[in-house]
Design a protein around this motif. Sequence first.
Motif, PDB file in Angstrom:
ATOM      1  N   TRP A   1      11.658  -5.728  -5.092  1.00  0.00           N
ATOM      2  CA  TRP A   1      13.004  -6.043  -4.600  1.00  0.00           C
ATOM      3  C   TRP A   1      13.189  -5.518  -3.167  1.00  0.00           C
ATOM      4  CZ3 TRP A   1      12.091  -8.028  -8.973  1.00  0.00           C
ATOM      5  CH2 TRP A   1      13.019  -8.735  -9.702  1.00  0.00           C
TER       6      TRP A   1
ATOM      7  N   MET B   1      16.059  -7.042 -15.710  1.00  0.00           N
ATOM      8  CA  MET B   1      16.661  -7.035 -14.375  1.00  0.00           C
ATOM      9  C   MET B   1      17.720  -8.125 -14.223  1.00  0.00           C
ATOM     10  SD  MET B   1      15.497  -4.630 -12.313  1.00  0.00           S
ATOM     11  CE  MET B   1      15.519  -5.145 -10.578  1.00  0.00           C
TER      12      MET B   1
ATOM     13  N   TYR C   1      11.470  -8.569 -16.177  1.00  0.00           N
ATOM     14  CA  TYR C   1      12.322  -9.450 -15.383  1.00  0.00           C
ATOM     15  C   TYR C   1      13.645  -9.716 -16.093  1.00  0.00           C
ATOM     16  CZ  TYR C   1       8.812 -10.874 -11.880  1.00  0.00           C
ATOM     17  OH  TYR C   1       7.928 -10.908 -10.837  1.00  0.00           O
TER      18      TYR C   1
ATOM     19  N   LEU D   1       8.991  -3.236  -9.767  1.00  0.00           N
ATOM     20  CA  LEU D   1      10.254  -3.935  -9.533  1.00  0.00           C
ATOM     21  C   LEU D   1      10.983  -3.373  -8.317  1.00  0.00           C
ATOM     22  CD1 LEU D   1      11.484  -4.315 -13.214  1.00  0.00           C
ATOM     23  CD2 LEU D   1      10.793  -6.163 -11.685  1.00  0.00           C
TER      24      LEU D   1
ATOM     25  N   GLU E   1       5.971  -0.474 -14.273  1.00  0.00           N
ATOM     26  CA  GLU E   1       6.872  -1.634 -14.207  1.00  0.00           C
ATOM     27  C   GLU E   1       8.094  -1.304 -13.347  1.00  0.00           C
ATOM     28  OE1 GLU E   1       5.710  -1.211 -17.786  1.00  0.00           O
ATOM     29  OE2 GLU E   1       4.177  -2.659 -17.162  1.00  0.00           O
TER      30      GLU E   1
END
Length: 437
Positions: free
Chosen positions: A412, A198, A195, A408, A404
């Motif tokens: 999203w 990102m 996270y 993500l 991962e």
Amino acid sequence: MSSLSIPRQALYYVKKVSEGRSIANVQVISTCEKQGQNYAVAFDPLGAKVKVHNSLEQLPSIRNADVLVFNNALSQIVTNADLLTDFLKNATNAASVGGIVVIREDLKNVADKRQVARLTDYFDVFRTNDADGNNTGLDLYTVDEVHNSTYVEQNFLDFIFVFRKKVFAPSTDATVTFRDFLDKTQYTSTGIDAYEWMFGVNFISPGGYAENLKIIKRFGDLKPGQTMLDIGVGIGGGARQVADEFGVHVHGIDLSSNMLAIALERLHEEKDSRVKYSITDALVYQFEDDSFDYVFSRDCIQHIPDTDKLFSRIYKALKPGGKVLITMYGKGYGEQSEQFKEYVAQRAYFLKNLKEIHQIAEKVGFTNIVTENMTPRFKEILIEERTHLEQNEAEFLSKFQQRERDSLISGWTNKLGYIEKDNHNWNFFMAQKPFPK
């Protein structure tokens, strides 16, 4: 030097948590005799019998303690799972039901600077059967920094753990507490790191540093020395940002010990005593009334089941004239898809729409209420962040696994789909506690 302020900080929590319960039996285990005696002096106002021990070896003989204090007594066992299990069984048996257990442990010399997360998890999920067959354990109130160490020694890794012994219903759940659920699902160590990649360094919220600063500035004129409560502070970037940019003193709280362990490690490196953190539940921690100029929360309160209670507690904690500003994941007004319902259930979210937030704020007594649907900006940020990952995939995969990356991208993309159906909103709320008439 042995400071009386440390046992008096422990006494402060005992008074908060005891809720008027009579305290007659206080047991202290301290490897330092002088510090142990300081607890006896500090606890004298309770009118209780205080007995001081110098070794954990005496713990198995203690029973029915109303308050059980450990002062730097675990240094030899903090990294040994078997010895910690024995300690917790003995400590739980030594305390009376409803009794308060206070563990002060300085972790600055432990190799793993995030050890506070491991210990919090260990203490929080431990359960044992007492002599009557009850499923007992330690119910978390808070993990706070030792103020004396923070301000005098610039040591931000000296902690006071505060628990209450409780009888729990038998459970076979994979996650024992909600804190445990957060740390084992959405906020695993790897998940947090991904996270952060990102969102940007030190942030676990949409838009990272720049977006957070833009939102913070909507408070108006923040002044050095003012105070702020940050609910859901995450890995601490926002709290340190407010202190650094505006000189505001921030108390950041979060229920995820994995998140706050990172925040505490970085705070220990940066040595900013304008910031302090607590691992605690916003619906449990007893803040002083009229004590904060501001209350702030970024994309956290969707985790909190009782918005009415939360807003009432925020109202009480704010000074008259103080402001609250919250951004939150919310629900829109479109018919919810089954996929969105599953997403909300899997994350254990409790979503409100803007109308509901406005009504709750009015009922609590807030004035100058401002609500805003920021979902268009949320959509922009999601697209920017997903594109950043797609364009920098090699860098990401040098740090993380393909799973991962895929998680993500799909996460999203799904959020963008929820936005299109007006299922998922990103909402803004700001209000003020009125001055007395």
